[in-house]
Enzyme design. Sequence first.
Site, PDB file in Angstrom:
ATOM      1  N   PRO A   2       0.754  -1.223   0.000  1.00 26.77           N
ATOM      2  CA  PRO A   2       0.000   0.000   0.000  1.00 26.77           C
ATOM      3  C   PRO A   2       0.790   1.282   0.000  1.00 26.77           C
ATOM      4  O   PRO A   2       1.332   1.669   1.018  1.00 26.77           O
ATOM      5  CB  PRO A   2      -0.736  -0.091   1.326  1.00 26.77           C
ATOM      6  CG  PRO A   2       0.160  -0.930   2.188  1.00 26.77           C
ATOM      7  CD  PRO A   2       1.168  -1.568   1.327  1.00 26.77           C
ATOM      8  N   GLU A   3       0.834   1.952  -1.096  1.00 27.28           N
ATOM      9  CA  GLU A   3       1.188   3.360  -1.095  1.00 27.28           C
ATOM     10  C   GLU A   3       0.020   4.061  -1.783  1.00 27.28           C
ATOM     11  O   GLU A   3      -0.993   3.420  -2.053  1.00 27.28           O
ATOM     12  CB  GLU A   3       2.529   3.596  -1.802  1.00 27.28           C
ATOM     13  CG  GLU A   3       3.707   2.960  -1.053  1.00 27.28           C
ATOM     14  CD  GLU A   3       5.057   3.207  -1.712  1.00 27.28           C
ATOM     15  OE1 GLU A   3       5.276   4.311  -2.212  1.00 27.28           O
ATOM     16  OE2 GLU A   3       5.888   2.285  -1.730  1.00 27.28           O
ATOM     17  N   LYS A  57      -2.378   7.154   2.431  1.00 19.38           N
ATOM     18  CA  LYS A  57      -2.365   5.757   1.986  1.00 19.38           C
ATOM     19  C   LYS A  57      -3.544   4.991   2.564  1.00 19.38           C
ATOM     20  O   LYS A  57      -3.607   3.770   2.425  1.00 19.38           O
ATOM     21  CB  LYS A  57      -1.071   5.078   2.450  1.00 19.38           C
ATOM     22  CG  LYS A  57       0.199   5.769   1.994  1.00 19.38           C
ATOM     23  CD  LYS A  57       1.425   5.186   2.671  1.00 19.38           C
ATOM     24  CE  LYS A  57       2.661   5.961   2.277  1.00 19.38           C
ATOM     25  NZ  LYS A  57       3.861   5.549   3.028  1.00 19.38           N
ATOM     26  N   HIS A  94      -5.358 -14.219   9.927  1.00 21.12           N
ATOM     27  CA  HIS A  94      -5.032 -12.795   9.861  1.00 21.12           C
ATOM     28  C   HIS A  94      -6.149 -11.920   9.317  1.00 21.12           C
ATOM     29  O   HIS A  94      -5.917 -10.777   8.949  1.00 21.12           O
ATOM     30  CB  HIS A  94      -3.752 -12.539   9.052  1.00 21.12           C
ATOM     31  CG  HIS A  94      -2.588 -13.352   9.498  1.00 21.12           C
ATOM     32  ND1 HIS A  94      -2.131 -13.330  10.798  1.00 21.12           N
ATOM     33  CD2 HIS A  94      -1.815 -14.233   8.841  1.00 21.12           C
ATOM     34  CE1 HIS A  94      -1.118 -14.167  10.906  1.00 21.12           C
ATOM     35  NE2 HIS A  94      -0.911 -14.725   9.741  1.00 21.12           N
ATOM     36  N   ARG A 115       0.819  -8.825   9.120  1.00 25.79           N
ATOM     37  CA  ARG A 115       1.875  -8.216   9.931  1.00 25.79           C
ATOM     38  C   ARG A 115       1.328  -7.230  10.961  1.00 25.79           C
ATOM     39  O   ARG A 115       2.039  -6.785  11.842  1.00 25.79           O
ATOM     40  CB  ARG A 115       2.868  -7.528   8.997  1.00 25.79           C
ATOM     41  CG  ARG A 115       4.283  -7.822   9.380  1.00 25.79           C
ATOM     42  CD  ARG A 115       5.214  -7.363   8.310  1.00 25.79           C
ATOM     43  NE  ARG A 115       6.365  -6.730   8.895  1.00 25.79           N
ATOM     44  CZ  ARG A 115       7.272  -6.083   8.205  1.00 25.79           C
ATOM     45  NH1 ARG A 115       7.124  -5.953   6.902  1.00 25.79           N
ATOM     46  NH2 ARG A 115       8.303  -5.546   8.792  1.00 25.79           N
ATOM     47  N   ARG A 155      12.530  22.646   4.133  1.00 27.02           N
ATOM     48  CA  ARG A 155      12.949  21.432   4.831  1.00 27.02           C
ATOM     49  C   ARG A 155      14.440  21.210   4.696  1.00 27.02           C
ATOM     50  O   ARG A 155      14.960  21.135   3.596  1.00 27.02           O
ATOM     51  CB  ARG A 155      12.215  20.220   4.234  1.00 27.02           C
ATOM     52  CG  ARG A 155      10.762  20.194   4.568  1.00 27.02           C
ATOM     53  CD  ARG A 155      10.584  19.561   5.914  1.00 27.02           C
ATOM     54  NE  ARG A 155       9.393  20.068   6.565  1.00 27.02           N
ATOM     55  CZ  ARG A 155       8.999  19.686   7.770  1.00 27.02           C
ATOM     56  NH1 ARG A 155       9.699  18.801   8.439  1.00 27.02           N
ATOM     57  NH2 ARG A 155       7.921  20.195   8.307  1.00 27.02           N
ATOM     58  N   ARG A 259      15.384   3.626   5.233  1.00 26.47           N
ATOM     59  CA  ARG A 259      14.913   2.429   4.533  1.00 26.47           C
ATOM     60  C   ARG A 259      15.879   2.214   3.397  1.00 26.47           C
ATOM     61  O   ARG A 259      16.731   3.046   3.119  1.00 26.47           O
ATOM     62  CB  ARG A 259      13.527   2.698   3.971  1.00 26.47           C
ATOM     63  CG  ARG A 259      12.454   2.738   4.990  1.00 26.47           C
ATOM     64  CD  ARG A 259      11.186   2.192   4.398  1.00 26.47           C
ATOM     65  NE  ARG A 259      10.631   1.144   5.221  1.00 26.47           N
ATOM     66  CZ  ARG A 259      10.205   1.338   6.446  1.00 26.47           C
ATOM     67  NH1 ARG A 259      10.322   2.521   6.997  1.00 26.47           N
ATOM     68  NH2 ARG A 259       9.688   0.363   7.138  1.00 26.47           N
TER      69      ARG A 259
END
Length: 271
Positions: A2-3, A57, A94, A115, A155, A259
């Site tokens: 999922p994005e 998302k 699950h 998860r 930023r 990541r």
Amino acid sequence: MPELPEAEVVVSQLRGRVLGAVLKDSWVGRPDIVRQGIETLDWYRGTSIITIQRRGKSVVLGFSRNHETRYLLAELGMTGLLLFRSPNASYQKHTHLILSLEGGLEPELRYWNPRRFGRIYLFDRTGLERFCHKRFGCDPLTVPWEQFRQLVKGRRGRLKALLMYQQVIAGIGNIYANEILYRTRLHPYRTASRLNSRTIRRLYDVMQEVLLDAIRDGGSSVRDFLAPNGIKGHLVYDKVGEPCPAKCGKRIRRLVGERSSFFCPTCQRRK
DNA sequence: CGTTGAACCTGTTTGC
DNA sequence: TGCAAACAGGTTCAAC
């Protein structure tokens, strides 16, 4: 899986199949996954699904009865799926929530998430807005150019971290961040605020193009994804050691730290 | 305040 | 082949 693009694909399929359906019954497998704050699922029984939308998302269903609407927000986390199932389909491990529906094209919607990163939240309108306001920044597909430019300028951290920072830009995760940076030819560790406006413009355009392409392909952030046209979904993600698709002669490298960052050392210079 | 890395879980892949 | 370690799309929280 999922994005943003995957969530968008989920939303569009749900709209086509269960918009307008009435919630007949619900089953909760894990109360720690389905957060029943002030709201409880009991209220939702007998209501009908009147809105289906994406926030970052996440997927948000709006249930209504007598002009009152309450919401169910599903975070998909890393492994969460919303699946159509027939009521007599066997229980799959699950599965944490089952919604029984009537009047739509699908009789059952299940939330499956091995998860367990990701939750289901129940809100009234103000609860939903407060939650989304706190957690989600601008949407990369609709943020105006000038706002995006200023946000990048302000930023001082790494560019890749900014792209994935949901409270600032909501919807991009590790895979699409890598793809966007590769296609923009920017190193993941470049400092956001040091980019000039022309470069930020390139980033803005590529970001939208990558996400829209992925939505058109039905969501590509899964391993070994192959679009119907035979073209691989990702150019660099998970491609360590393979030659750079731009044929510059170098191979894709991987940086571990935050990541995994996959990038081409010649096309994406750190400076 | 802004930024970074570890922790949260289970399943799958990788390497010895 | 067998087993253990490494690793995985996200978010949050503690520490700097």
